[in-house]
Design an enzyme around this catalytic site. Structure first.
Site, mmCIF file in Angstrom:
data_model
loop_
_atom_site.group_PDB
_atom_site.id
_atom_site.type_symbol
_atom_site.label_atom_id
_atom_site.label_comp_id
_atom_site.label_asym_id
_atom_site.label_seq_id
_atom_site.Cartn_x
_atom_site.Cartn_y
_atom_site.Cartn_z
ATOM 1 N N ASP A 15 0.816 -1.213 0.000
ATOM 2 C CA ASP A 15 0.000 0.000 0.000
ATOM 3 C C ASP A 15 0.856 1.272 0.000
ATOM 4 O OD1 ASP A 15 -2.152 -1.819 0.362
ATOM 5 O OD2 ASP A 15 -1.900 -1.725 2.532
ATOM 6 N N GLU A 25 -11.271 0.586 -3.424
ATOM 7 C CA GLU A 25 -10.558 1.006 -2.207
ATOM 8 C C GLU A 25 -9.329 1.815 -2.601
ATOM 9 O OE1 GLU A 25 -9.725 -2.804 -0.435
ATOM 10 O OE2 GLU A 25 -8.120 -3.246 -1.844
HETATM 11 C C1 6LW Z 1 -5.555 -2.129 2.337
HETATM 12 C C2 6LW Z 1 -6.279 -2.224 1.088
HETATM 13 C C3 6LW Z 1 -5.507 -3.272 0.503
HETATM 14 O O1 6LW Z 1 -6.103 -1.316 3.290
HETATM 15 O O2 6LW Z 1 -5.137 -4.138 1.469
HETATM 16 O O3 6LW Z 1 -4.154 -3.746 -1.243
HETATM 17 C C4 6LW Z 1 -5.481 -3.574 2.694
HETATM 18 N N1 6LW Z 1 -5.144 -3.228 -0.706
HETATM 19 O O4 6LW Z 1 -6.266 -1.125 0.294
HETATM 20 C C5 6LW Z 1 -4.452 -3.908 3.699
HETATM 21 O O5 6LW Z 1 -3.179 -3.678 3.172
#
Ligand code: 6LW
Length: 532
Positions: free
Chosen positions: A39, A207
């Site tokens: 991330d 996300e």
């Molecule tokens: C993070 C989300 C994700 O919050 O994994 O790769 C979660 N994406 O965006 C935890 O790293």
């Protein structure tokens, strides 16, 4: 200038440019941050670049790196160094600090993130990336994960994040929402609006949003598909901050999902953009490197070039994927002095490469006379508590880690040594006990002693040699005369799996008295971790 002098001058120029070419390469290698570095978020201040990653329940939390050239990075600090500020006790290894966003505005650095299962969304600020950082400012009423900050031209600050707490029209449906964050009142104010559910009518796990204003238009970069094989980055555009945000015709603008599950670089997503002082655009993204179908080093940070075509971010034009080698950014080559691979514990404070897991209530170590003296604690790594455990990231597919330890005990319950740790359910430990050495494997919750060797000397050297998915453990009275303990083991134990999710593997020191109190210590003279 006569002929000879001219020839000497030409030779000198050639040598000088050769030396320069050697010290200043034209290409760079991905990943830019190897090992447990998911991330990624990036920001620029003048000609300095800062990058931060998720840290889950590792402590100190939120590693912050500095670079001048986007390729060479140095760990300069952590966002949270006070263990009382985060409550990680009882948390699984995948909880804790999730995706962070780092931004700089008006003289202040901001880190905003989610403390998963441990308090929700908060931000912290600092005048310098090294800190000191403020205490967390918790944002009540900010559902979901992956918060990000954006300042509009009028100075207003906006929060974007994800949420999933609504009636879904398809599996995994998540929303990206926006709301103004009043930094004086330290709370979200005004209307909240959903900007998108992802670019397609089956988009799962929208996300990791980041909002940018580029040439007067708003660009919303998000991730979709989950952080595994179907991970992707999508773009949406709007003329106003509140939308409507229209899906980019190129979506997903970056993914490796189309290459199939065997492609060596998987799960590309979670991108953040940065414009260099020279007008180039680059993005940091996460990815997983496959080794014989497994991912031993977890999610890592990769760098990719971006060019804009009519507002669309084109990632690595002509390739459309993350490359292992490519031309490096047009920035002055700025390597940091090479870090020593061997920590002799001669510093007055512990090197920030070392992390414990979950929030420490006590500091169980002392740095004395070039030794790391680890006070034996009753806690064990199998429980969801902080134990006497100090690990650093495993960053290479071929590595050698070794340590020299002085430890004796008269008790059957005391153990100290070396550990390769991923979760409380998955680790290897090579420990010295009263009169023997034990190699322990815990794989998906099943714990077993896989080798035992009688040993009574107080000093012992331990080593672990990793080679792709294999690891060999050894011990010795001297480092020159190491002997194997147990047969070759598998690093699948610490590779990605349903139990080993999100965080990453570490290697280091561990001591325990298995539930009973102890006044004993394990004295580590040095610990070395190196690429081989
Ligand atoms: C993070 C989300 C994700 O919050 O994994 O790769 C979660 N994406 O965006 C935890 O790293």
């Amino acid at each position: 200038m006569n002929g000879l002098n001219l020839r000497i001058a030409i030779l000198f120029i050639c040598c000088a440019s050769l030396a320069k070419a050697q010290t200043s390469p034209s290409t760079f290698r991905n990943p830019i941050l190897a090992g447990f570095s998911p991330d990624p978020t990036i920001c620029r201040v003048g000609d300095n670049y800062y990058l931060a990653n998720s840290s889950f329940i590792w402590f100190p939390a939120i590693p912050i790196y500095h670079s001048k050239d986007l390729v060479n990075w140095k760990l300069v600090g952590h966002g949270i160094s006070n263990p009382n500020l985060l409550k990680f006790e009882g948390l699984r290894d995948r909880a804790g600090i999730w995706a962070v966003t780092m931004r700089y505005h008006d003289g202040l650095f901001y880190l905003i993130t989610t403390a998963s299962e441990s308090g929700g969304n908060f931000y912290i600020t600092a005048k310098k990336p090294e800190g000191p950082w403020s205490d967390p400012i918790w944002l009540k009423d900010a559902p979901g994960i992956d918060p990000s900050l954006f300042w509009d031209d009028d100075g207003k600050c906006y929060y974007t994040g994800n949420s999933w707490d609504f009636k879904k029209s398809w599996p995994g449906q998540c929303a990206i929402w926006i709301q103004e964050l009043n930094l004086q009142q330290k709370k979200l104010v005004g209307e909240r609006k959903i900007l998108t559910y992802g670019h397609a009518n089956n988009a799962a796990y929208a996300e990791g949003p980041h909002l940018y204003k580029i040439k007067g238009r708003y660009l919303l970069l998000s991730s979709e598909g989950g952080t595994d094989q179907f991970h992707a980055i999508t773009a949406h555009h709007s003329k106003t901050i509140w939308g409507p945000y229209l899906s980019d015709k190129t979506n997903p603008v970056l993914s490796h999902r189309q290459f199939g599950s065997k492609y060596p670089l998987q799960a590309i997503g979670h991108g953040d953009l940065v414009e260099t002082q020279n007008g180039e655009w680059w993005a940091t993204v996460l990815g997983k490197r496959l080794v014989n179908g497994e991912v031993p080093l977890s999610r890592e940070t990769f760098l990719t070039k971006v060019e804009f075509e009519d507002g669309t971010p084109i990632f690595n034009p002509g390739f459309g994927k993350v490359l292992f080698t490519q031309e490096r950014p047009n920035l002055p080559w700025s390597p940091f002095p090479e870090q020593t691979t061997k920590d002799q514990f001669e510093t007055s404070t512990l090197d920030p490469i070392w992390h414990t897991v979950r929030s420490p209530k006590v500091r169980p170590y002392q740095l004395i006379n070039g030794h790391f003296n680890l006070k034996i604690q009753p806690q064990i790594v199998d429980s969801l508590v902080n134990a006497a455990l100090y690990i650093q990231k495993i960053k290479h597919h071929q590595f050698y880690a070794s340590t020299k330890m002085d430890f004796t005990t008269t008790k059957d319950n005391e153990q100290a040594g070396l550990i390769i740790y991923r979760t409380n359910e998955n680790y290897y430990s090579l420990l010295k006990e009263k009169a023997k050495l034990v190699l322990i494997k815990k794989f998906n919750g099943k714990k077993e002693v896989i080798a035992t060797i009688p040993y009574t000397k107080s000093i012992v050297h331990f080593a672990a040699k990793g080679n792709n998915l294999d690891v060999e453990f050894s011990f010795g009275e001297t480092i020159e005369k190491m002997m194997p303990i147990g047969i070759k083991q598998s690093l699948v134990v610490i590779a990605e799996s349903n139990l080993n999710k999100f965080n990453g593997p570490g290697i280091g020191m561990y001591a325990t008295s298995n539930g009973q109190s102890s006044t004993n210590k394990a004295k580590y003279d040095w610990f070395e971790y190196k690429k081989i």
